[in-house]
Design a protein around this motif. Structure first.
Motif, mmCIF file in Angstrom:
data_model
loop_
_atom_site.group_PDB
_atom_site.id
_atom_site.type_symbol
_atom_site.label_atom_id
_atom_site.label_comp_id
_atom_site.label_asym_id
_atom_site.label_seq_id
_atom_site.Cartn_x
_atom_site.Cartn_y
_atom_site.Cartn_z
ATOM 1 N N VAL A 41 -22.160 -1.518 -60.550
ATOM 2 C CA VAL A 41 -22.654 -0.430 -59.699
ATOM 3 C C VAL A 41 -24.093 -0.766 -59.328
ATOM 4 N N TYR A 42 -24.693 0.040 -58.456
ATOM 5 C CA TYR A 42 -26.107 -0.142 -58.148
ATOM 6 C C TYR A 42 -26.938 0.321 -59.353
ATOM 7 N N GLY A 43 -27.967 -0.481 -59.702
ATOM 8 C CA GLY A 43 -28.843 -0.141 -60.801
ATOM 9 C C GLY A 43 -30.216 0.276 -60.305
ATOM 10 N N LEU A 44 -30.873 1.157 -61.061
ATOM 11 C CA LEU A 44 -32.226 1.607 -60.729
ATOM 12 C C LEU A 44 -33.202 0.799 -61.570
ATOM 13 N N ALA A 45 -33.830 -0.188 -60.941
ATOM 14 C CA ALA A 45 -34.552 -1.237 -61.658
ATOM 15 C C ALA A 45 -36.034 -0.923 -61.800
ATOM 16 N N GLY A 46 -36.560 -1.206 -63.000
ATOM 17 C CA GLY A 46 -37.982 -1.086 -63.267
ATOM 18 C C GLY A 46 -38.388 -2.017 -64.390
ATOM 19 N N ASN A 47 -39.677 -2.328 -64.468
ATOM 20 C CA ASN A 47 -40.227 -3.227 -65.470
ATOM 21 C C ASN A 47 -40.000 -2.660 -66.866
ATOM 22 N N ALA A 48 -39.182 -3.318 -67.674
ATOM 23 C CA ALA A 48 -38.818 -2.811 -68.997
ATOM 24 C C ALA A 48 -39.960 -2.903 -69.996
ATOM 25 N N GLU A 49 -41.029 -3.608 -69.636
ATOM 26 C CA GLU A 49 -42.167 -3.735 -70.546
ATOM 27 C C GLU A 49 -43.244 -2.683 -70.294
ATOM 28 N N ASN A 50 -43.064 -1.869 -69.265
ATOM 29 C CA ASN A 50 -44.112 -0.946 -68.832
ATOM 30 C C ASN A 50 -43.655 0.500 -68.940
ATOM 31 N N ASP A 51 -44.394 1.302 -69.708
ATOM 32 C CA ASP A 51 -44.028 2.701 -69.911
ATOM 33 C C ASP A 51 -43.994 3.483 -68.597
ATOM 34 N N GLU A 52 -44.961 3.209 -67.718
ATOM 35 C CA GLU A 52 -45.032 3.937 -66.453
ATOM 36 C C GLU A 52 -43.790 3.686 -65.601
ATOM 37 N N ALA A 53 -43.380 2.428 -65.508
ATOM 38 C CA ALA A 53 -42.207 2.088 -64.711
ATOM 39 C C ALA A 53 -40.953 2.731 -65.285
ATOM 40 N N VAL A 54 -40.801 2.662 -66.604
ATOM 41 C CA VAL A 54 -39.615 3.242 -67.232
ATOM 42 C C VAL A 54 -39.610 4.759 -67.072
ATOM 43 N N ALA A 55 -40.775 5.371 -67.181
ATOM 44 C CA ALA A 55 -40.859 6.821 -66.988
ATOM 45 C C ALA A 55 -40.414 7.215 -65.581
ATOM 46 N N LYS A 56 -40.725 6.378 -64.601
ATOM 47 C CA LYS A 56 -40.302 6.661 -63.223
ATOM 48 C C LYS A 56 -38.775 6.619 -63.103
ATOM 49 N N ILE A 57 -38.126 5.723 -63.839
ATOM 50 C CA ILE A 57 -36.666 5.669 -63.830
ATOM 51 C C ILE A 57 -36.091 6.988 -64.346
ATOM 52 N N PRO A 148 -30.560 1.440 -65.374
ATOM 53 C CA PRO A 148 -29.376 2.291 -65.462
ATOM 54 C C PRO A 148 -28.778 2.454 -64.071
ATOM 55 N N SER A 149 -27.653 3.122 -63.962
ATOM 56 C CA SER A 149 -27.052 3.342 -62.653
ATOM 57 C C SER A 149 -27.994 4.166 -61.774
ATOM 58 N N ALA A 150 -28.032 3.847 -60.482
ATOM 59 C CA ALA A 150 -29.006 4.425 -59.552
ATOM 60 C C ALA A 150 -28.473 5.708 -58.914
ATOM 61 N N ASN A 151 -28.248 6.705 -59.758
ATOM 62 C CA ASN A 151 -27.744 7.994 -59.302
ATOM 63 C C ASN A 151 -28.456 9.098 -60.062
ATOM 64 N N SER A 152 -28.325 10.330 -59.586
ATOM 65 C CA SER A 152 -28.811 11.463 -60.366
ATOM 66 C C SER A 152 -27.996 11.537 -61.651
ATOM 67 N N SER A 157 -21.516 7.355 -60.396
ATOM 68 C CA SER A 157 -22.378 6.195 -60.195
ATOM 69 C C SER A 157 -22.237 5.661 -58.772
ATOM 70 N N PRO A 158 -23.281 5.004 -58.242
ATOM 71 C CA PRO A 158 -23.263 4.537 -56.853
ATOM 72 C C PRO A 158 -22.684 3.132 -56.718
ATOM 73 N N THR A 159 -21.786 2.975 -55.783
ATOM 74 C CA THR A 159 -21.234 1.648 -55.510
ATOM 75 C C THR A 159 -21.626 1.137 -54.124
ATOM 76 N N THR A 160 -22.439 1.912 -53.400
ATOM 77 C CA THR A 160 -23.024 1.477 -52.124
ATOM 78 C C THR A 160 -24.473 1.952 -52.070
ATOM 79 N N ALA A 161 -25.254 1.346 -51.188
ATOM 80 C CA ALA A 161 -26.640 1.794 -51.009
ATOM 81 C C ALA A 161 -26.678 3.219 -50.478
ATOM 82 N N GLY A 162 -25.691 3.590 -49.666
ATOM 83 C CA GLY A 162 -25.618 4.954 -49.162
ATOM 84 C C GLY A 162 -25.497 5.978 -50.273
ATOM 85 N N HIS A 163 -24.702 5.656 -51.300
ATOM 86 C CA HIS A 163 -24.579 6.552 -52.452
ATOM 87 C C HIS A 163 -25.940 6.741 -53.129
#
Length: 347
Positions: A41-57, A148-152, A157-163
């Motif tokens: 599925v589409y994943g919501l990607a962020g820097n796993a070493e950075n608290d700020e990035a993970v918090a945004k996820i 994680p999956s890029a959905n609310s 879970s999203p299988t297209t960018a539109g989702h």
């Protein structure tokens, strides 16, 4: 926030020098979050070493903080940076299924990854995606990526960018549009930290395939995830749910059709999740064929898209056929039971 869209053809050569990929990777290096396609599925990607990035996820998804994230890598050598040990069973599984839809849980090294990404656990879940765009983003960014999956949280879970945009437009920095995903359900999660491997979440790699490589593989009896702190994503909380209540139906087609008729008499718009073999049997406000029962891989690939289509058509209640739990059917039924909140109508 404006959500940028990078459209990338996954079949183009030299993706690592593609300007769209490089731009998206720059966002990751700046600790922004972007959605990327994987083979599942589409994943919501962020820097796993950075608290700020993970918090945004977590903020974008509305995800509970005790639900750990899967770390994505492009090279097995990256494991040395944050994994304490690689058991022989894990090595054998990586040889067989990486890159691919298999997540392996390892004991982690402290002080490397964001504690938010691992939910404060002593373990870390890692996979290597089998998608050229995801691998290019990982290599160009040079980072271990939490995704994680890029959905609310809780939604299909999203299988297209539109989702992705349906759920997260305005909440994330960007989306890399690489077209539809393939497998359709998330990766299998296997705990390799203690002796016999244990499946914590069924997915794109089946128990039968795992056992062909390493012998005995157990299934965690707490797979439903109730009452305990989750060691793997998908073990706790409602997931994958459409807007309308979803009921699984154990019984004949005639029994399911009777349930449809009862709800329509009440004035409700009723949807049915069926397969290509059975869809024509049902008389409902919306009948959607979710692949072929004879080829469960097609059901897995279509599942989340079908659940989202029920949302788009505004049905009031959904009845779904059930599927055998052999092979990928285990993953399909796991997702449907989560989506339905374990509501099953029995003939």
């Amino acid at each position: 926030m404006d959500t940028k869209v990078w459209k990338v053809d996954k079949y183009v050569d030299k993706l690592e020098s593609n300007p769209q990929v490089v731009d998206a990777a720059d966002f990751l290096q700046e600790n922004e979050v972007v959605a990327m396609p994987t083979e599942t599925v589409y994943g919501l990607a962020g820097n796993a070493e950075n608290d700020e990035a993970v918090a945004k996820i977590f903020a974008a998804k509305g995800r509970p903080g005790d639900n750990p994230l899967i770390i994505h890598i492009a090279d097995r050598g990256q494991l040395d940076g944050f994994v304490a040990e690689v058991p022989e069973t894990a090595s054998d599984l990586m040889d067989a299924f990486w890159p691919g839809p298999l997540t392996i849980i390892f004991k982690k090294k402290d002080g490397v990854l964001s504690e938010k990404a691992t939910a404060g656990l002593e373990t870390v879940a890692v996979r290597m995606p089998d998608h050229p765009i995801a691998l290019a983003l990982l290599r160009v960014s040079g980072l271990p990526i939490a995704a994680p999956s890029a959905n609310s949280s809780g939604k299909p879970s999203p299988t297209t960018a539109g989702h992705v945009l349906d759920d997260l437009a305005g909440k994330i920095a960007g989306v890399v549009d690489g077209g539809p995903t393939g497998v359709g359900v998330e990766s299998t999660v296997v705990d390799c930290t203690e002796g016999v491997p244990v499946i914590l979440r069924p997915g794109g790699v089946t128990r039968e395939q795992l056992e062909a490589v390493v012998g005995e593989v157990r299934v965690d009896p707490a797979l439903a995830g109730e009452g305990s702190r989750p060691k793997s994503p998908g073990m706790k909380y409602t997931h994958y749910a459409p807007n309308a209540p979803l009921y699984l139906v154990s019984g004949s087609r005639e029994f399911l059709q009777g349930l449809v008729a009862e709800k329509r008499v009440e004035g409700l718009r009723v949807g049915v999740l069926a397969t290509e073999e059975s869809a024509e049997f049902y008389d409902a406000d919306l009948v959607l064929a979710c692949g072929k029962r004879a080829e469960l891989e097609t059901v897995a690939a279509a599942l989340y898209d079908v659940l989202r289509k029920f949302n788009a058509h505004g049905v009031d209640v959904i009845f779904s056929e059930m599927f055998p739990v052999d092979g990928v059917g285990h993953a399909i039924m796991n997702r449907l039971q989560k989506a339905a909140g374990n509501k099953i109508m029995v003939e």
